[in-house]
Write an enzyme that holds these catalytic residues in place. Structure first.
Site, mmCIF file in Angstrom:
data_model
loop_
_atom_site.group_PDB
_atom_site.id
_atom_site.type_symbol
_atom_site.label_atom_id
_atom_site.label_comp_id
_atom_site.label_asym_id
_atom_site.label_seq_id
_atom_site.Cartn_x
_atom_site.Cartn_y
_atom_site.Cartn_z
ATOM 1 N N ASP A 245 -49.995 20.862 6.699
ATOM 2 C CA ASP A 245 -51.230 20.182 6.341
ATOM 3 C C ASP A 245 -52.283 20.708 7.313
ATOM 4 O O ASP A 245 -51.973 21.377 8.295
ATOM 5 C CB ASP A 245 -51.051 18.655 6.453
ATOM 6 C CG ASP A 245 -52.130 17.915 5.661
ATOM 7 O OD1 ASP A 245 -51.909 16.740 5.325
ATOM 8 O OD2 ASP A 245 -53.181 18.524 5.372
HETATM 9 C C1 GLC Z 1 -56.154 17.124 4.164
HETATM 10 C C2 GLC Z 1 -55.055 16.428 3.395
HETATM 11 C C3 GLC Z 1 -54.357 17.316 2.411
HETATM 12 C C4 GLC Z 1 -55.335 18.320 1.855
HETATM 13 C C5 GLC Z 1 -55.727 19.231 2.992
HETATM 14 C C6 GLC Z 1 -56.802 20.233 2.544
HETATM 15 O O1 GLC Z 1 -56.211 16.698 5.478
HETATM 16 O O2 GLC Z 1 -54.091 15.705 4.149
HETATM 17 O O3 GLC Z 1 -53.844 16.476 1.370
HETATM 18 O O4 GLC Z 1 -54.734 19.072 0.811
HETATM 19 O O5 GLC Z 1 -56.164 18.531 4.144
HETATM 20 O O6 GLC Z 1 -57.972 19.552 2.221
#
Ligand code: GLC
Length: 724
Positions: A245
Site C-alpha cells: 500500500d
Molecule cells: C491508499 C489506500 C489504497 C489506495 C492507495 C493508492 O492509501 O490505502 O487503497 O489504493 O493508497 O491511492
C-alpha cells in the site's frame, strides 16, 4: 504474456540499478513535486526501462470507479469515469453476474483511459461497523466477500487489464492504519480474514495483490514472508505480483525478501523523512550481501510476467473515450439490485400519482459514495430530488424549494461551508435537519399523501466512524425530524418512508417503529436518484439482502477491542472475538440484531420447496425450488447455511456455505436451485490442519440467516483433514 525463458533473458540483461527501479514506483504522481502521471490523477506508475523496451505501467484506484482527474490543464476534453455503487451495495445484490458486469464496465474504462491495473477490489472484512472504509468493502462474511471479489476480478480482467485485491490482510480500521499492530489468532485469520482473499485468488487469478499497511502479529504485512510467500503463493498458488500500500512498512529490503515484489508509490522519504531512497537501499543491500540478487530477480520476474500482458506493454492505443453511456446503465442495474427493503408496513411501492412530501437535506446533498482513494469523479450525480422529478413523481415542489433554499443558504454561512478533505475527515459540517415548524409540517401533511425522509451518512479513508449521534446514531435533530414527521403525518392518516443513503450500518431500533417503510439505498453512485425513485414506485422490486449485520446498539458489537489500545492513541488491536464476527457472533451468543445478515424484503413473496440433499465424494449437493407466490415479478437471494455437529473445535452456530440469486421470477414461476458445497469449505482450522469433524451436519436454507425455510441433514462418516 512473455514466456518464462523470455523473461529470464530480459532480466539477465538488466543492470542491478534497472532491477531496483522496476521494483519501486516513480513516486506519487502529481504530489511532492513529482511529475503528474501520463494519466493525470492515477495513483502510481512504475519505472520504464527504455533500453530494454520496458514501458512504465499505470495504476489507478478504486472500488467504485476509475479515480483519475476529470479535467487536465490546457485540455478542453473531460476524463470522467462512471461512479458505480459502493462495494457494500454491490455485495447486497448477492449476484455474481452483477459484479462481473460492473467489473467488465470498469475494466473497459481502465483500459480506455490508459491505465493498466485497477487498485480494486477492496475486500477487507467488516469486523466493526465503524471502520471508515467499510463502504469500500463487501461484507462481514468471507464467502460472500470472496465470491463477489472473484466475479468482479473476472469482469475487470476480461478487458485485458489487471485487478488488485486489497488490503492484504486484516486492515479492518482506519485508526492509526499505517502502524497499528493487528493481533489475530491463526484460526480467525484463516477462517475469516484470509478466506475471502483465498477464494478470490483461486477463482479469479488477479494480476496483483496489495499488502496492507498494518502489522500482523507484530510484523508489517508488507514484510511478512509467512503471509506473502508461504500463504499467498505456496498454499494458494498466487501467480501475480504483490505491491505495498502507499508508503507502507519500514524496510524495503525486508519487503523484497518477504515476497512483496513492488514498493508503491516509491520515494517514501517524501512522506517519511527518516527513510532513504528505496532504489538506493535495495542496490546497496545487494552489493553488501544483505539481499540476494536471486530474490530481487524473483520479484522482477513476477512483475514482468504480469505487466507483459498489460495494455502499456502491448502499446495499446487507448481512446480516452470509454462507453460511459452504457456503463451508466450498468451502474443503474447494479444499484437497482442492491437496494435492501428493510421495512414495509403496507406503504411501498407507492402509487405513482401519490403526492410526496420529501424531507431531509440528503435529497439534495445525496451521497454517491465514500471519500478518499475510493472516491470517484463522474460526469453527474442524480440526487434523490432530481431523480424523483425526472421520473415525474409528484414531489411537493413548495417543500422541495424550501429544502433547496435551506441548503443553499446554510452552505453560504461560514459555519456550514463545504470543506473538502481528500484523505481525512470530511470537514463539511452536517446541516441541522429539524428546521420546519409543526404548523408547516401540518400543512405539508394535509396536501400530500405520503412522507419520505432521507437520512444520509458519509465516511471515508483515513478516519473511522464514531459511536455517536450524527454518525452511528441519529443526531438529535434527525430524530426530531423523524418523530415530528411521523407524528404529524400519521395524525393525517399519511404513511412515512425512511430512505437510508448510507455506506454502513446506523442505529435503527430506537426509531424504526415511527416509520412505515425503510429503504436502504446505500451510496449507489451517479444513478442514486433514479434508483431511489424507481424503487419507491415499484419500477424496481428490491431484491438486495444485507451483507452485514445492523446491530440493535453499538454496544452489541463483538469487536469490542476496536480500534485498539491505548484508547487515546491505539498502537495495538487484539481481535479477541476470534472467529465470532458478525452473525457468527450474534447467532452463537443469542444477541438479537436489528436486521440480521442476509435480511431483505421484497414487494412480492417467495416460497422455498422440495429440499433434497445429496452427498457426493467431496461435496454436498443442495437442491430446492423457489416459487414467486406474490403478485409482482421479483428476484430472491437464497442462502445456504450449515450448522456443524459439536466436536473438538468450538464452532459458530451456523456459517454461510452457499447462495444463489434467482432470475426475475414472474408471479407463479418457480426456479430449481442447485448449490454445491465443497466438503473442504466446511472445515475449521485447528492450528495445524483444516478439519471437517465427523458427525451430523444440518443444512439450513433461508431467505436470511434467521429466516430459515428448509432444513435437512447429512453425515460425515469419518473426520476429514486437509493441509493448509
Ligand atoms: C491508499 C489506500 C489504497 C489506495 C492507495 C493508492 O492509501 O490505502 O487503497 O489504493 O493508497 O491511492
Amino acid at each position: 504474456m512473455l514466456k518464462p525463458e523470455e523473461i529470464d533473458e530480459i532480466v539477465s540483461r538488466m543492470s542491478l540499478e534497472e532491477k531496483a527501479k522496476l521494483v519501486v514506483g516513480v513516486g506519487m504522481p502529481g504530489f511532492f513535486g513529482n511529475p503528474q502521471s501520463r494519466v493525470p490523477g492515477a495513483a502510481g506508475e512504475t519505472h520504464p526501462v527504455e533500453r530494454l523496451g520496458i514501458p512504465s505501467a499505470v495504476f489507478a484506484d478504486g472500488p467504485a470507479g476509475v479515480r483519475i482527474n476529470p479535467r487536465r490543464e490546457g485540455d478542453e476534453r473531460t476524463y470522467h469515469a462512471t461512479a458505480f455503487p459502493v462495494e457494500t451495495m454491490l455485495a447486497s445484490t448477492w449476484n455474481r453476474d452483477v459484479l462481473e458486469a460492473v467489473g467488465r464496465a470498469m475494466g473497459e474504462e481502465v483500459r480506455e483511459y490508459g491505465v493498466d491495473i485497477l487498485l480494486a477490489p477492496a475486500m477487507n472484512i467488516h469486523r466493526n461497523p465503524l471502520c471508515g472504509r467499510n463502504f469500500e468493502y463487501y461484507s462481514e462474511d468471507p464467502l460472500l466477500t470472496g465470491e463477489m471479489a472473484a466475479a468482479f476480478v473476472k469482469g475487470v480482467q476480461s478487458q485485458g487489464v489487471g485487478a488488485c485485491l486489497k488490503h492484504f490482510v486484516a486492515n479492518n480500521q482506519e485508526t492509526n492504519r499505517m502502524f497499528i499492530d493487528t493481533v489475530v489468532s491463526e484460526r480467525a485469520l484463516r477462517e475469516i480474514y484470509l478466506r475471502g482473499f483465498e477464494i478470490a485468488v483461486k477463482k479469479s487469478k488477479p494480476w496483483a495483490v496489495m499488502s496492507a499497511y498494518n502489522k500482523l502479529n507484530g510484523e508489517y504485512c508488507s514484510q511478512s514472508r509467512w503471509l506473502l510467500t508461504e500463504v499467498l503463493r505456496r498454499e494458494w498458488g498466487f501467480e501475480g505480483f504483490v505491491m505495498t500500500d502507499w508508503f507502507a512498512g519500514d524496510d524495503p529490503v525486508e519487503q523484497m525478501k518477504a515476497g512483496n515484489d513492488m514498493i508503491m508509490p516509491g520515494k517514501t522519504y517524501q512522506v517519511k523523512p527518516e527513510r532513504k531512497d528505496e532504489v538506493e537501499e535495495i542496490v546497496n543491500a545487494v552489493k553488501e550481501g544483505r539481499l540476494s540478487e536471486e530474490v530481487l530477480d524473483r520479484n522482477v520476474k513476477n512483475i514482468l510476467r504480469v505487466l507483459s500482458d498489460s495494455p502499456s506493454f502491448k502499446r495499446y492505443r487507448y481512446s480516452n473515450k470509454p462507453d460511459l453511456e452504457s456503463h451508466a446503465k450498468v451502474a443503474y442495474e447494479a444499484g437497482a439490485e442492491g437496494v435492501v427493503l428493510l421495512k414495509n408496513d403496507g406503504v411501498l411501492p407507492l402509487n405513482r400519482d401519490m403526492r410526496i412530501a420529501l424531507f431531509g437535506t440528503g435529497q439534495i446533498e445525496t451521497v454517491k459514495g465514500g471519500t478518499g482513494s475510493g472516491d470517484t469523479h463522474p460526469r453527474y450525480v442524480v440526487s434523490i430530488l432530481e431523480g424523483m422529478r425526472e421520473r415525474n413523481l409528484r414531489v411537493d415542489e413548495e417543500l422541495a424549494e424550501t429544502y433547496t433554499k435551506y441548503v443553499s443558504e446554510m452552505r453560504k454561512r461560514d459555519e456550514y461551508r463545504v470543506r473538502r478533505g481528500i484523505f481525512g475527515e470530511p470537514l463539511t459540517p452536517r446541516l441541522p435537519q429539524d428546521f420546519l415548524s409543526e404548523g408547516e409540517l401540518e400543512r405539508f401533511a394535509e396536501k400530500n399523501d405520503v412522507a419520505v425522509v432521507v437520512l444520509s451518512r458519509v465516511s471515508g479513508e483515513g478516519y473511522d466512524r464514531r459511536p455517536e449521534k450524527g454518525d452511528f446514531y441519529l443526531s438529535d435533530d434527525e430524530k426530531a425530524l423523524v418523530e415530528k414527521v411521523s407524528r404529524v403525518f400519521h395524525r393525517f392518516g399519511r404513511k412515512v418512508v425512511a430512505v437510508l443513503n448510507i455506506g454502513g450500518p446506523v442505529e435503527v431500533a430506537s426509531w424504526r417503529d415511527l416509520v412505515d417503510g425503510i429503504l436502504l439505498v446505500w451510496q449507489a453512485g451517479q444513478e442514486t436518484g433514479r434508483i431511489v425513485a424507481d424503487v419507491l414506485v415499484g419500477d424496481i422490486n428490491p431484491s438486495g439482502k444485507l451483507p452485514t449485520t445492523f446491530p440493535v446498539d453499538y454496544s452489541d458489537v463483538p469487536s469490542w477491542s476496536f480500534p485498539g489500545e491505548p484508547k487515546d492513541s491505539p498502537q495495538r488491536v487484539v481481535y479477541e472475538e476470534g472467529i465470532y464476527v458478525g452473525y457468527r457472533y450474534y447467532d452463537t451468543f443469542g444477541v438479537e440484531p436489528a436486521y440480521e445478515f442476509g435480511f431483505g424484503l421484497s414487494y412480492t413473496s417467495f416460497e422455498y420447496r422440495n429440499l433434497k440433499i445429496e452427498k457426493l465424494d467431496h461435496a454436498v449437493r443442495v437442491c430446492f425450488e423457489i416459487a414467486n407466490t406474490g403478485d409482482l415479478p421479483g428476484k430472491e437471494v437464497a442462502q445456504v447455511y450449515v450448522r456443524a455437529p459439536k466436536g473438538k473445535l468450538d464452532k459458530p452456530f451456523q456459517e454461510l456455505k452457499g447462495f444463489h440469486k434467482t432470475r426475475l421470477l414472474n408471479p407463479g414461476e418457480t426456479e430449481e436451485v442447485e448449490v454445491e458445497v465443497d466438503l473442504r469449505s466446511l472445515a475449521s482450522f485447528d492450528g495445524e490442519m483444516w478439519v471437517v469433524e465427523k458427525g451430523e451436519y444440518e443444512v439450513r436454507v433461508g431467505a436470511s440467516s434467521r429466516d430459515i425455510r428448509l432444513t435437512g441433514r447429512f453425515t460425515v462418516e469419518e473426520e476429514l483433514r486437509y493441509n493448509p
